[in-house]
Design an enzyme around this catalytic site. Structure first.
Site, PDB file in Angstrom:
ATOM      1  N   LYS A   1       0.825  -1.216   0.000  1.00 54.70           N
ATOM      2  CA  LYS A   1       0.000   0.000   0.000  1.00 54.70           C
ATOM      3  C   LYS A   1       0.859   1.266   0.000  1.00 54.70           C
ATOM      4  O   LYS A   1       0.629   2.185  -0.790  1.00 54.70           O
ATOM      5  CB  LYS A   1      -0.915  -0.053   1.224  1.00 54.70           C
ATOM      6  CG  LYS A   1      -2.063   0.913   1.230  1.00 54.70           C
ATOM      7  CD  LYS A   1      -3.096   0.534   2.262  1.00 54.70           C
ATOM      8  CE  LYS A   1      -2.615   0.560   3.681  1.00 54.70           C
ATOM      9  NZ  LYS A   1      -1.955  -0.595   4.221  1.00 54.70           N
TER      10      LYS A   1
ATOM     11  N   THR B   1       4.041   1.480  -0.826  1.00 57.33           N
ATOM     12  CA  THR B   1       4.792   1.471  -2.086  1.00 57.33           C
ATOM     13  C   THR B   1       3.947   2.043  -3.212  1.00 57.33           C
ATOM     14  O   THR B   1       4.420   2.849  -4.025  1.00 57.33           O
ATOM     15  CB  THR B   1       5.225   0.027  -2.424  1.00 57.33           C
ATOM     16  OG1 THR B   1       6.002  -0.490  -1.335  1.00 57.33           O
ATOM     17  CG2 THR B   1       6.042  -0.018  -3.701  1.00 57.33           C
TER      18      THR B   1
ATOM     19  N   ARG C   1       1.693   8.149   7.091  1.00 56.89           N
ATOM     20  CA  ARG C   1       1.931   8.046   8.527  1.00 56.89           C
ATOM     21  C   ARG C   1       3.407   7.792   8.803  1.00 56.89           C
ATOM     22  O   ARG C   1       4.130   7.303   7.943  1.00 56.89           O
ATOM     23  CB  ARG C   1       1.119   6.886   9.118  1.00 56.89           C
ATOM     24  CG  ARG C   1      -0.383   7.108   9.120  1.00 56.89           C
ATOM     25  CD  ARG C   1      -1.110   5.878   9.621  1.00 56.89           C
ATOM     26  NE  ARG C   1      -0.822   4.727   8.779  1.00 56.89           N
ATOM     27  CZ  ARG C   1      -0.933   3.457   9.177  1.00 56.89           C
ATOM     28  NH1 ARG C   1      -1.317   3.184  10.407  1.00 56.89           N
ATOM     29  NH2 ARG C   1      -0.671   2.457   8.361  1.00 56.89           N
TER      30      ARG C   1
ATOM     31  N   LYS D   1       6.758  -6.625  11.121  1.00 66.07           N
ATOM     32  CA  LYS D   1       6.197  -5.952   9.947  1.00 66.07           C
ATOM     33  C   LYS D   1       7.229  -5.111   9.198  1.00 66.07           C
ATOM     34  O   LYS D   1       7.129  -4.879   8.004  1.00 66.07           O
ATOM     35  CB  LYS D   1       5.014  -5.066  10.394  1.00 66.07           C
ATOM     36  CG  LYS D   1       4.256  -4.418   9.248  1.00 66.07           C
ATOM     37  CD  LYS D   1       3.032  -3.694   9.790  1.00 66.07           C
ATOM     38  CE  LYS D   1       2.300  -2.957   8.677  1.00 66.07           C
ATOM     39  NZ  LYS D   1       3.022  -1.755   8.215  1.00 66.07           N
TER      40      LYS D   1
ATOM     41  N   ALA E   1      -4.081   1.078  12.554  1.00 65.97           N
ATOM     42  CA  ALA E   1      -5.474   0.960  12.100  1.00 65.97           C
ATOM     43  C   ALA E   1      -6.199  -0.218  12.733  1.00 65.97           C
ATOM     44  O   ALA E   1      -7.421  -0.247  12.753  1.00 65.97           O
ATOM     45  CB  ALA E   1      -5.530   0.840  10.581  1.00 65.97           C
TER      46      ALA E   1
ATOM     47  N   PHE F   1      -3.627  -0.840   7.082  1.00 64.17           N
ATOM     48  CA  PHE F   1      -4.141  -2.199   6.903  1.00 64.17           C
ATOM     49  C   PHE F   1      -5.207  -2.242   5.801  1.00 64.17           C
ATOM     50  O   PHE F   1      -5.174  -1.450   4.867  1.00 64.17           O
ATOM     51  CB  PHE F   1      -4.636  -2.781   8.228  1.00 64.17           C
ATOM     52  CG  PHE F   1      -3.517  -3.076   9.191  1.00 64.17           C
ATOM     53  CD1 PHE F   1      -2.439  -3.857   8.814  1.00 64.17           C
ATOM     54  CD2 PHE F   1      -3.521  -2.560  10.476  1.00 64.17           C
ATOM     55  CE1 PHE F   1      -1.394  -4.127   9.693  1.00 64.17           C
ATOM     56  CE2 PHE F   1      -2.476  -2.836  11.368  1.00 64.17           C
ATOM     57  CZ  PHE F   1      -1.421  -3.621  10.968  1.00 64.17           C
TER      58      PHE F   1
ATOM     59  N   PHE G   1       4.211  -8.893  -9.692  1.00 63.38           N
ATOM     60  CA  PHE G   1       5.339  -9.755  -9.334  1.00 63.38           C
ATOM     61  C   PHE G   1       5.759 -10.522 -10.584  1.00 63.38           C
ATOM     62  O   PHE G   1       4.924 -10.789 -11.469  1.00 63.38           O
ATOM     63  CB  PHE G   1       4.935 -10.751  -8.235  1.00 63.38           C
ATOM     64  CG  PHE G   1       4.890 -10.166  -6.846  1.00 63.38           C
ATOM     65  CD1 PHE G   1       5.864 -10.472  -5.911  1.00 63.38           C
ATOM     66  CD2 PHE G   1       3.868  -9.296  -6.469  1.00 63.38           C
ATOM     67  CE1 PHE G   1       5.821  -9.935  -4.622  1.00 63.38           C
ATOM     68  CE2 PHE G   1       3.824  -8.752  -5.193  1.00 63.38           C
ATOM     69  CZ  PHE G   1       4.807  -9.072  -4.268  1.00 63.38           C
TER      70      PHE G   1
ATOM     71  N   TRP H   1       7.262  -0.796  -7.796  1.00 61.06           N
ATOM     72  CA  TRP H   1       8.355  -1.364  -7.003  1.00 61.06           C
ATOM     73  C   TRP H   1       9.605  -1.509  -7.862  1.00 61.06           C
ATOM     74  O   TRP H   1      10.709  -1.159  -7.444  1.00 61.06           O
ATOM     75  CB  TRP H   1       7.954  -2.724  -6.425  1.00 61.06           C
ATOM     76  CG  TRP H   1       8.972  -3.274  -5.478  1.00 61.06           C
ATOM     77  CD1 TRP H   1       9.037  -3.069  -4.131  1.00 61.06           C
ATOM     78  CD2 TRP H   1      10.101  -4.111  -5.808  1.00 61.06           C
ATOM     79  NE1 TRP H   1      10.134  -3.722  -3.601  1.00 61.06           N
ATOM     80  CE2 TRP H   1      10.804  -4.358  -4.601  1.00 61.06           C
ATOM     81  CE3 TRP H   1      10.571  -4.652  -7.004  1.00 61.06           C
ATOM     82  CZ2 TRP H   1      11.952  -5.143  -4.564  1.00 61.06           C
ATOM     83  CZ3 TRP H   1      11.727  -5.431  -6.965  1.00 61.06           C
ATOM     84  CH2 TRP H   1      12.401  -5.670  -5.753  1.00 61.06           C
TER      85      TRP H   1
END
Length: 556
Positions: free
Chosen positions: A71, A73, A94, A105, A273, A301, A381, A409
């Protein structure tokens, strides 16, 4: 393949003054923290209040999985892509908590070629905002305990103290403690608790306050305990507001850094969140809207947590109205929701994709309930196949939302152009008719049921006797008109993290409710969600180091 931290450390950053100049700020509008970080001055924020707002784009996601969604990224890459298209855009994110950085994480700077930098500074201490919040929280706790020790004029019932201490670290042994042991001068013996700093009400207050006046008014309303008559005792009554505000004076100002492609990013505040309201600060978002034509922000999240709270708490309180939502997923995460093990996610599996895509479907439906246009994007990916992409694209378009592939990415802004163009097209052709999910006048229990049934898909809601009693008391105290901030596990739409995909008809258990009167919402704890996380068997801290030249390794 280079790691995120290696990519970030090889980046050539521009002085933050130069980054700020491109969107109309001078050096006088900044308070510099070295060459590459700055806070935006209160004077500048006041100066732009009457400027028109840009478009507000919220980035959210499906429920997180071990396969990753990306998210942040996506948010960073989308901002970079707007820059590639010659659009004036700014990102509002944030700040990361030290807890996840050293836990499981990792940080929150994005990834690959779509990161905000300096990455190490952001993930470790940054400009000290979280330390200021921790200190203000614990100052209030110390003043309260001292008040009790010095005669307890406010008649605080030590069995009904609700204010908890905090620390910005996953430290399970501090969840339940005993304080005041020792001699009489060491205080009153009682049970106490710690939460992680990002779950502190002061974090929520900082992120919702519009200015210093609003901050102090909110701080004064914090309920720390109840007296022997069952009446609330507040931070204002403890004379704690001025000193807490002094600690938070600089933390209230939004921070500015840059992406790898020098797009400006305001990174400010960081409530989780799953246990808090999950959005960056109102000040940062509102200032970003005044500074650029497009503000890209994210909520934590999955959309069942972050987006719901962004809409029903942040937007409700501020009048913010999102113009579009970008909903992030990956082929791998959808297959994981369809029952594929993490080890087998690299193989094409359309059957599993068909099973798991129901999670995405539910999030699309949820966002559409708020009247906001949706663009679904897939983080690509190398293992993804054309057949899988086509299936998801058709699925989304059949449900009235746009679709674009994201390769940010690997390619940075260049890899986000297709997504940026789709977002711009959506902004031009689809009007947002944003509205909140429930009215203020709805009773607290009914607000909880509305979120549980409409957003999570629950069939029923069970209120533990204690929670029922707490909600009744909060209503009697005049807090019944506040929105609810649902604390729930992030991995499932339900309160059971093992129920993947789109569970339906389940029962959700409400075990506790308390008011964050300063923040302006009622916190509702479901299932076994914790406000103080613990470390895993092999925490990320094991892999973090610093060499003899002061270069940090192992952050991600």
């Amino acid at each position: 393949m280079k790691t995120d931290i290696e990519i970030a450390q090889e980046a050539v950053m521009e002085p933050i003054v130069k980054v700020a100049e491109r969107i109309g700020l001078t050096e006088d509008d900044l308070e510099l923290y070295g060459k590459y970080k700055a806070k935006i001055s209160n004077e500048f924020i006041e100066k732009v209040q009457d400027s028109p707002n840009g478009k507000l784009i919220l980035v959210t996601a499906i429920n997180p999985t071990p396969a990753g969604e990306g998210k942040t990224t996506t948010s960073v890459g989308l901002g970079q892509a707007f820059g590639k298209l010659g659009k004036k855009a700014i990102i509002a994110l944030r700040e990361p908590s030290l807890g996840p950085c050293f836990g499981i994480k990792g940080g929150a700077a994005g990834g690959g070629m779509a990161q905000v930098v300096p990455m190490e500074d952001l993930n470790l201490h940054f400009t000290g905002d979280f330390h200021a919040i921790t200190s203000a929280n614990n100052l209030l706790a110390a003043l309260m305990d001292n008040h009790i020790q010095q005669g307890n004029e406010l008649q605080i019932d030590t069995r009904q103290i609700v204010w908890k201490r905090c620390v910005d670290m996953n430290d399970r042994v501090l969840r339940n403690i005993v304080v005041g042991l020792g001699n009489k001068v060491d205080g009153v013996v009682r049970e106490d608790h710690f939460v992680i700093t990002v779950a502190s009400e002061i974090m929520a207050i900082l992120c919702l306050a519009q200015n210093m006046k609003d901050l102090k008014e909110r701080l004064s309303k914090i309920i720390v305990a109840y007296n022997f008559a069952g009446e609330p005792v507040t931070a204002g009554q403890l004379q704690a507001v001025g000193s807490m505000a002094a600690l938070l004076k600089d933390a209230l100002k939004p921070n500015m850094i840059q992406t790898l492609e020098h797009t400006p990013a305001l990174v400010h505040g960081g409530p989780f969140a799953n246990i808090a309201h999950g959005c960056n600060s109102v000040r940062a978002t509102q200032t970003a809207l005044k500074m650029a034509d497009y503000c890209i922000t994210e909520a934590g999240f999955g959309a069942d947590l972050g987006a719901e709270k962004f809409f029903d708490i942040k937007c409700r309180m501020t009048g913010l109205k999102p113009d579009a939502v970008v909903l992030v997923a990956t082929v791998r995460a959808l297959k994981y929701n369809g029952g594929v093990s993490k080890e087998d996610l690299g193989s094409e599996n359309l059957e599993a994709l068909k099973k798991g895509i129901v999670n995405l479907e539910k999030h699309i439906e949820n966002i559409q309930k708020y009247g906001v246009p949706v663009v679904v994007t897939l983080n690509s990916f190398v293992s993804d196949t054309e057949a899988e992409y086509q299936f998801i694209k058709n699925f989304c378009e059949e449900r009235g939302c746009e679709f674009a592939l994201s390769e940010v990415w690997a390619k940075g802004g260049e890899g986000g152009i297709a997504l940026a163009e789709k977002v711009l097209e959506t902004l031009e052709t689809k009007k947002s008719d944003f509205h909140v999910l429930y009215e203020d006048s709805l009773p607290l229990e009914d607000k909880i049921k509305t979120v549980a049934k409409e957003i999570y898909g629950a069939g029923s809601v069970t209120f533990a006797p204690n929670a029922k009693k707490q909600l009744q008391k909060l209503t009697e105290l005049g807090f019944g008109s506040l929105p609810v901030c649902m604390a729930k596990n992030q991995y499932s739409l339900s309160d059971n993290p093992k129920l993947l995909g789109r569970p339906e008809g389940f029962d959700i258990t409400i075990r506790e409710a308390y008011v964050s009167a300063g923040a302006g919402f009622v916190v509702v704890l479901t299932g076994d969600v914790m406000t103080m996380p613990g470390l895993s068997k092999k925490p990320a801290a094991y892999g973090i180091d610093v060499n003899d030249d002061g270069v940090i390794t192992g952050l991600f």
